[in-house]
Design an enzyme around this catalytic site. Structure first.
Site, mmCIF file in Angstrom:
data_model
loop_
_atom_site.group_PDB
_atom_site.id
_atom_site.type_symbol
_atom_site.label_atom_id
_atom_site.label_comp_id
_atom_site.label_asym_id
_atom_site.label_seq_id
_atom_site.Cartn_x
_atom_site.Cartn_y
_atom_site.Cartn_z
ATOM 1 C CB SER A 152 -1.029 -0.172 1.282
ATOM 2 O OG SER A 152 -1.661 -1.009 1.229
ATOM 3 C CG HIS A 228 -5.331 2.908 -0.399
ATOM 4 N ND1 HIS A 228 -4.293 3.117 0.716
ATOM 5 C CD2 HIS A 228 -5.487 1.559 0.780
ATOM 6 C CE1 HIS A 228 -4.344 2.353 1.746
ATOM 7 N NE2 HIS A 228 -4.786 1.770 1.900
ATOM 8 C CE LYS A 301 -8.527 0.090 4.027
ATOM 9 N NZ LYS A 301 -7.404 0.253 3.015
HETATM 10 MG MG MG Z 1 -7.771 -1.441 -0.323
#
Ligand code: MG
Length: 455
Positions: A152, A228, A301
């Site tokens: 990420s 994100h 999420k």
């Molecule tokens: Mg994700």
């Protein structure tokens, strides 16, 4: 004459044949994009003309699911066609971190590995997040080519730069605040990666791959870094949407999708390429303005409420897929069996799959057999859907609620009449609950958990 009509009728009954030119497959995977964040899914503020056109020309799913509520397990499930509990790619840490010891086990078979024996050229572009150690990296999991971030974009934070500038949820994050590297076939080409131009550079690489491999067949797994947090967009998109930097990032992904579809049209590959667009989980609501919207669905999420796992799903293959909207349940684990069917390749021997081939629905507008869907949080089964009914055995908000709440009897919602999961009707529908409990029993008896990988 009679014989002629009989022959014509028989021909019309045949499933579409892909003989002669093996179809290509493109999967476009957004990160943390919510169910309500595209125009075609009801967003009043984010402009997504390319995805809306893709939806109008293709099949738009109202009930499409990611196989997990957060990133790493969701990606493992999409690429293997299996619930992440089987590969061990889930657990208390929720996702892989740069210091995790594990990764996608080499024994797992990804879509890329399943398609390579059928002659497919394979590329991973974008976020990986399935492991940085030997055996788990893209080039070792079936991808001939890889370009992107290993995990990420909010990992590897540089405290000295971020001090006083807000964290990953800042509306104007410093472009060098995270030390995440950009890799090409495993080699660092830039560190820290300049995130402001990532979507553009990913798109250039994807179009280049399509152009180079236009002789086919090819498989492109295009996993975006955005939306994100920390949120970035190219100068051409920054400050242009009504929805702040989050909207800018989504509008750039929309542009990117338009570029991919246009490249396919330009090379006359559109009718021979299945493109599937979806998201890895719901919107990261605790990020406020930098988190998206699940529309009318509950939570986002990290949770097993609908907003955490029901995501946009659009299938496109002009001339092969009849345009429309389908309420049929499908999920990311269906993509591997569908890919095998497209390629005309049998599933590898002895492989347990949790998805089903979507071809009858995509290409023949048929109804898929009814099947349950299981909602996991980490390695715990929290909920199950069967038909319109969904039972919650445990609930926990995506972030902020320290412990799950157990429910006995389970909560029961009718997702048709109550898509926002507001009215528990368990007391009136013991029969629906009993059927779900039966399905859960069958599922759990067949689960062999993989060795935990996130530690
Ligand atoms: Mg994700």
């Amino acid at each position: 004459m009679k014989l002629f009509y009989v022959l014509i009728s028989l021909l019309l009954l045949l499933p579409p044949s892909f003989a002669g030119s093996t179809p290509n497959l493109v999967i476009i995977f957004a990160d943390d994009l919510g169910y309500g964040d595209l125009g075609s899914y009801g967003s009043p503020v984010i402009r997504t003309p390319n995805l809306d056109r893709m939806a109008a020309e293709g099949l738009r799913f109202t009930d499409f699911y990611s196989a997990a509520e957060v990133c790493t397990p969701s990606r493992a499930a999409l690429l293997t066609g299996r619930y992440p509990i089987r590969s061990g790619m889930c657990g208390n840490r929720r996702v892989l971190f740069p210091n995790s010891k594990g990764g996608l086990p080499p024994a797992e078979i990804t879509i890329a590995e399943a398609l390579q024996p059928a002659g497919y050229a394979t590329a991973h572009i974008g976020k990986w997040h399935l492991g940085i150690h030997e055996g788990s990296r893209p080039n070792e999991q079936g991808f001939d080519f890889s370009f992107g971030l290993p995990y990420s974009n909010d990992m590897d934070a540089r405290a000295e730069i971020l001090k006083g500038k807000g964290g990953s949820g800042s509306p104007n994050p410093p472009h060098d605040g995270w030390n995440v590297p950009l890799l090409r076939d495993g080699k660092i080409v830039e560190q820290p990666a300049d995130q402001t131009t990532l979507t553009k550079r990913y798109t250039d690489e994807a179009v280049k791959f399509i152009t180079e491999k236009k002789g086919g067949p090819f498989f492109l797994y295009f996993a975006h870094t955005f939306p994100h947090v920390p949120m970035f967009a190219s100068p051409a998109f920054k400050g242009k949407s009504r929805a702040g930097i989050y909207g800018d990032a989504v509008e750039e992904i929309d542009w990117s999708t338009g570029e991919i579809l246009e490249a396919l049209r330009r090379h006359e590959l559109a009718e021979n390429t299945l493109v599937f667009f979806t998201s890895d989980n719901g919107p990261w609501l605790i990020m406020g303005d930098q988190g998206g919207s699940a529309g009318l669905l509950r939570d986002g999420k990290g949770s097993t409420w609908e907003g955490g796992m029901r995501v946009p799903g659009i299938a496109w293959m002009p001339g092969r897929i009849k345009p429309g909207v389908t309420p049929q349940l499908a999920h990311t684990m269906d993509l591997l069996p569908t890919a095998l069917a497209l390629a005309g390749t049998p599933a590898p021997d002895g492989l347990t799959l949790d998805g089903t081939d979507l071809s009858p629905l995509l290409f023949e507008s048929k109804t898929l057999p009814p099947r349950p869907f299981f909602y996991y949080r980490g390695d715990q089964l929290f909920a199950c859907r069967l038909g319109e009914w969904k039972a919650h055995f445990k609930t926990q908000t995506g972030y902020g609620q320290p412990k799950p709440e157990s429910h006995e009897p389970p909560l029961l919602f009718h997702l048709g009449r109550d898509p926002s999961e507001k009215r528990n009707v368990a007391a009136d529908h013991a029969d629906a609950l009993a059927q779900i409990q039966q399905a859960v029993k069958g599922h759990q008896s067949g689960i062999v958990p993989g060795a935990p990988q996130l530690r």
